[in-house]
Design a protein around this motif. Structure first.
Motif, PDB file in Angstrom:
ATOM      1  N   ALA A   1      10.631   8.079   6.800  1.00 28.51           N
ATOM      2  CA  ALA A   1      10.140   6.694   6.727  1.00 28.51           C
ATOM      3  C   ALA A   1      11.283   5.689   6.875  1.00 28.51           C
ATOM      4  O   ALA A   1      11.118   4.646   7.513  1.00 28.51           O
ATOM      5  CB  ALA A   1       9.427   6.459   5.387  1.00 28.51           C
ATOM      6  N   THR A   2      12.442   5.991   6.296  1.00 31.01           N
ATOM      7  CA  THR A   2      13.564   5.046   6.270  1.00 31.01           C
ATOM      8  C   THR A   2      13.967   4.631   7.686  1.00 31.01           C
ATOM      9  O   THR A   2      14.329   3.472   7.924  1.00 31.01           O
ATOM     10  CB  THR A   2      14.768   5.678   5.537  1.00 31.01           C
ATOM     11  OG1 THR A   2      14.304   6.274   4.324  1.00 31.01           O
ATOM     12  CG2 THR A   2      15.831   4.639   5.213  1.00 31.01           C
ATOM     13  N   ALA A   3      13.915   5.571   8.625  1.00 36.79           N
ATOM     14  CA  ALA A   3      14.280   5.246  10.015  1.00 36.79           C
ATOM     15  C   ALA A   3      13.059   4.844  10.833  1.00 36.79           C
ATOM     16  O   ALA A   3      13.147   3.970  11.704  1.00 36.79           O
ATOM     17  CB  ALA A   3      14.966   6.449  10.662  1.00 36.79           C
TER      18      ALA A   3
ATOM     19  N   SER B   1       0.790  -1.237   0.000  1.00 38.46           N
ATOM     20  CA  SER B   1       0.000   0.000   0.000  1.00 38.46           C
ATOM     21  C   SER B   1       0.823   1.289   0.000  1.00 38.46           C
ATOM     22  O   SER B   1       0.271   2.357  -0.238  1.00 38.46           O
ATOM     23  CB  SER B   1      -0.940  -0.014   1.210  1.00 38.46           C
ATOM     24  OG  SER B   1      -0.188  -0.263   2.381  1.00 38.46           O
ATOM     25  N   SER B   2       2.125   1.212   0.287  1.00 39.40           N
ATOM     26  CA  SER B   2       2.973   2.417   0.273  1.00 39.40           C
ATOM     27  C   SER B   2       4.440   2.002   0.300  1.00 39.40           C
ATOM     28  O   SER B   2       4.761   0.831   0.571  1.00 39.40           O
ATOM     29  CB  SER B   2       2.683   3.305   1.495  1.00 39.40           C
ATOM     30  OG  SER B   2       3.151   2.674   2.675  1.00 39.40           O
ATOM     31  N   GLY B   3       5.305   2.981   0.080  1.00 39.97           N
ATOM     32  CA  GLY B   3       6.742   2.718   0.194  1.00 39.97           C
ATOM     33  C   GLY B   3       7.114   2.399   1.631  1.00 39.97           C
ATOM     34  O   GLY B   3       7.983   1.556   1.895  1.00 39.97           O
TER      35      GLY B   3
ATOM     36  N   THR C   1       3.949  11.923  -6.223  1.00 48.92           N
ATOM     37  CA  THR C   1       4.970  12.721  -6.926  1.00 48.92           C
ATOM     38  C   THR C   1       6.092  11.883  -7.532  1.00 48.92           C
ATOM     39  O   THR C   1       6.935  12.424  -8.254  1.00 48.92           O
ATOM     40  CB  THR C   1       5.639  13.714  -5.946  1.00 48.92           C
ATOM     41  OG1 THR C   1       6.294  12.953  -4.927  1.00 48.92           O
ATOM     42  CG2 THR C   1       4.645  14.669  -5.337  1.00 48.92           C
ATOM     43  N   LYS C   2       6.151  10.611  -7.239  1.00 46.60           N
ATOM     44  CA  LYS C   2       7.291   9.791  -7.670  1.00 46.60           C
ATOM     45  C   LYS C   2       7.332   9.661  -9.195  1.00 46.60           C
ATOM     46  O   LYS C   2       6.381  10.033  -9.882  1.00 46.60           O
ATOM     47  CB  LYS C   2       7.217   8.405  -7.009  1.00 46.60           C
ATOM     48  CG  LYS C   2       7.333   8.454  -5.487  1.00 46.60           C
ATOM     49  CD  LYS C   2       8.721   8.878  -5.026  1.00 46.60           C
ATOM     50  CE  LYS C   2       8.964   8.674  -3.553  1.00 46.60           C
ATOM     51  NZ  LYS C   2       8.717   9.850  -2.711  1.00 46.60           N
ATOM     52  N   ASN C   3       8.440   9.114  -9.716  1.00 45.46           N
ATOM     53  CA  ASN C   3       8.589   9.038 -11.178  1.00 45.46           C
ATOM     54  C   ASN C   3       7.492   8.222 -11.847  1.00 45.46           C
ATOM     55  O   ASN C   3       7.231   8.389 -13.034  1.00 45.46           O
ATOM     56  CB  ASN C   3       9.969   8.489 -11.545  1.00 45.46           C
ATOM     57  CG  ASN C   3      11.045   9.553 -11.380  1.00 45.46           C
ATOM     58  OD1 ASN C   3      10.771  10.625 -10.849  1.00 45.46           O
ATOM     59  ND2 ASN C   3      12.245   9.271 -11.830  1.00 45.46           N
TER      60      ASN C   3
ATOM     61  N   ALA D   1       6.282  -1.071   2.277  1.00 43.61           N
ATOM     62  CA  ALA D   1       7.262  -1.943   1.603  1.00 43.61           C
ATOM     63  C   ALA D   1       8.516  -2.090   2.458  1.00 43.61           C
ATOM     64  O   ALA D   1       9.041  -3.190   2.653  1.00 43.61           O
ATOM     65  CB  ALA D   1       7.606  -1.378   0.220  1.00 43.61           C
ATOM     66  N   LEU D   2       8.995  -0.972   3.005  1.00 41.64           N
ATOM     67  CA  LEU D   2      10.192  -1.025   3.866  1.00 41.64           C
ATOM     68  C   LEU D   2       9.914  -1.855   5.114  1.00 41.64           C
ATOM     69  O   LEU D   2      10.731  -2.690   5.524  1.00 41.64           O
ATOM     70  CB  LEU D   2      10.603   0.390   4.288  1.00 41.64           C
ATOM     71  CG  LEU D   2      11.359   1.234   3.266  1.00 41.64           C
ATOM     72  CD1 LEU D   2      11.457   2.678   3.739  1.00 41.64           C
ATOM     73  CD2 LEU D   2      12.761   0.668   3.011  1.00 41.64           C
ATOM     74  N   GLN D   3       8.744  -1.635   5.713  1.00 41.73           N
ATOM     75  CA  GLN D   3       8.445  -2.362   6.943  1.00 41.73           C
ATOM     76  C   GLN D   3       8.262  -3.857   6.678  1.00 41.73           C
ATOM     77  O   GLN D   3       8.703  -4.703   7.449  1.00 41.73           O
ATOM     78  CB  GLN D   3       7.211  -1.780   7.648  1.00 41.73           C
ATOM     79  CG  GLN D   3       7.141  -2.280   9.084  1.00 41.73           C
ATOM     80  CD  GLN D   3       6.090  -1.590   9.925  1.00 41.73           C
ATOM     81  OE1 GLN D   3       5.445  -0.643   9.479  1.00 41.73           O
ATOM     82  NE2 GLN D   3       5.912  -2.073  11.141  1.00 41.73           N
TER      83      GLN D   3
HETATM   84  C1  PLP Z   1      13.600   7.845   0.389  1.00 45.34           C
HETATM   85  C2  PLP Z   1      12.179   7.508   0.721  1.00 45.34           C
HETATM   86  N1  PLP Z   1      11.944   6.449   1.507  1.00 45.34           N
HETATM   87  C3  PLP Z   1      10.687   6.074   1.812  1.00 45.34           C
HETATM   88  C4  PLP Z   1       9.603   6.763   1.342  1.00 45.34           C
HETATM   89  C5  PLP Z   1       8.240   6.355   1.793  1.00 45.34           C
HETATM   90  O1  PLP Z   1       7.348   6.096   0.756  1.00 45.34           O
HETATM   91  P1  PLP Z   1       5.757   6.345   0.941  1.00 45.34           P
HETATM   92  O2  PLP Z   1       5.545   7.809   1.038  1.00 45.34           O
HETATM   93  O3  PLP Z   1       5.179   5.739  -0.289  1.00 45.34           O
HETATM   94  O4  PLP Z   1       5.345   5.628   2.175  1.00 45.34           O
HETATM   95  C6  PLP Z   1       9.809   7.867   0.487  1.00 45.34           C
HETATM   96  C7  PLP Z   1       8.714   8.634  -0.146  1.00 45.34           C
HETATM   97  O5  PLP Z   1       7.902   9.301   0.351  1.00 45.34           O
HETATM   98  C8  PLP Z   1      11.131   8.260   0.195  1.00 45.34           C
HETATM   99  O6  PLP Z   1      11.378   9.328  -0.576  1.00 45.34           O
END
Ligand code: PLP
Length: 376
Positions: A89-91, A59-61, A186-188, A64-66
């Motif tokens: 989000a990364t941390a 459902s989101s980036g 906004t992503k590519n 995906a990370l989690q």
């Molecule tokens: C570097 C990076 N990591 C993680 C995310 C998280 O993605 P999302 O906003 O789809 O949850 C984003 C984008 O927002 C991002 O730019």
């Protein structure tokens, strides 16, 4: 104001609408396991595009990370290395898993995790590292993979900004053990506002990621692992299929705009255009310059003046993660710990290069900046 060039603009149209209509008419909007027929098609197409065995749509980036962390079994007591110069989000996903983010500073040219600082940060507690392909320029993956594999640490690529980017001829997201992409508006490319995928060659990680996405259900109502609901909808996947077909065109337009802008800005002193390493394909999710102290205006003044002139800009990111109020309060960071990230946060400014930006727009942007540089 006669025209305004926004920093980003999703490009969707009739083809996306047509695919959405087909999903609505089919009556299948999602599935309990997350791989409905359209989503499965999207997953296969994305896997083929980046060259991996498995893609799992979510459902989101962030999801995906989690999911990637969960698939790797990362939890309390573990540490995960992340750069402080990234989206929060990364941390945050590391904290959400009950583990601890361990920051390693970036290198100044590409804004990506500095491999030279990585080796010394690895301890027995560190279970994974998340290099981020900042702005669409891949991190220096060869030394990162070597260091990680020597110490038995997993590599999760944060490819949220790097669809179609390449490093030594391989696509971002196909180099680490597992990767996360975002399809935020906004992503590519987008799946209609929110969305993400996990990519991996590992059968085992893919199986665990699929389970995690659907509350750990191996079959309907039979749960064998802890998970959540972070499925992608069929409508989102339908949009993703069309956007993926358009992605190469989007990237080429961004690269053309970026090169034209760089050629016009190199003569402006106090402004540093983005760097592209010779062994990578930068996809310019953001075209980001450094506004140095020697430039006659501060970064924020330049941004405000450009806005007045009809040019949208953005700052990614004005605050490194360790200096977010929450991180300062929780971990006691005070500033000065990660100087390269802190300097970048003060200097970066992104300018529009998205596919709807024309050659004339680029000349207009460059002219406005030159005039401001000369105090006109
Ligand atoms: C570097 C990076 N990591 C993680 C995310 C998280 O993605 P999302 O906003 O789809 O949850 C984003 C984008 O927002 C991002 O730019």
């Amino acid at each position: 104001m006669s025209r305004f060039i926004p920093i980003n603009k999703p490009t969707l149209g009739e083809e996306e609408l047509e695919e959405i209509r087909k999903v609505i008419e089919s009556g299948i909007l999602t599935s309990w396991h997350g791989s409905g027929p359209v989503t499965e098609r999207f997953e296969r197409a994305f896997a083929e595009y980046i060259g991996v065995k498995h893609v799992i749509a979510v459902s989101s980036g962030t999801a995906a990370l989690q999911t990637a962390l969960a698939a790797l079994g990362i939890g309390p007591g573990d540490e995960v290395i992340v750069p402080p110069f990234s989206f929060i989000a990364t941390a945050n996903v590391v904290l959400l898993q009950g583990a601890k983010p361990k920051f390693v500073d970036i290198e100044p040219k590409t804004f990506n995790l500095d491999p030279e600082k990585l080796a010394e940060a690895i301890t027995d507690k560190v279970k994974a590292v998340i290099p981020v392909h900042v702005y669409g320029h891949p991190a220096d993956m060869r030394p990162i993979m070597e260091i990680a594999e020597d110490s038995g640490v997993a590599v999760i690529e944060d490819a949220a900004e790097a669809h179609g980017a390449e490093y030594n001829g391989r696509k971002a997201g196909a180099i680490g053990h597992i990767a996360a992409f975002s399809f935020y508006a906004t992503k590519n490319m987008t799946t209609g506002g929110e969305g993400g995928v996990i990519a991996t060659d590992s059968d085992e990680l893919a199986r665990k990621a699929r389970l995690y996405r659907a509350h750990g259900q191996e079959e309907a109502y039979k749960m064998i692992a802890l998970g959540t609901n972070c499925r992608m909808t069929e409508i989102a996947s339908a949009i993703g299929i069309v956007q993926l077909r358009k992605l190469e065109g989007f990237i080429e337009a961004r690269r053309r705009n970026a090169y034209q802008l760089t050629s016009l800005l190199t003569a402006v002193s106090g402004l540093e255009p983005p760097y592209e390493a010779p062994n990578v394909r930068h996809v310019y999710y953001l075209y980001t310059v450094r506004v140095k102290e020697s430039f006659p205006l501060s970064r924020d003044e330049l941004s405000a003046k450009l806005r007045e002139a009809g040019i949208g800009t953005s700052v990614s990111w004005p605050t490194p993660i360790h200096l977010q109020p929450y991180y300062k309060k929780t971990f006691g960071y005070r500033g000065g710990e990660y100087p390269v990230s802190e300097q970048a946060a003060k200097e970066v400014l992104s300018l529009p290069v998205h596919p709807a930006v024309t050659e004339g727009d680029i000349r207009f942007i460059a002219k406005a900046i030159k005039e401001l540089a000369e105090g006109a």
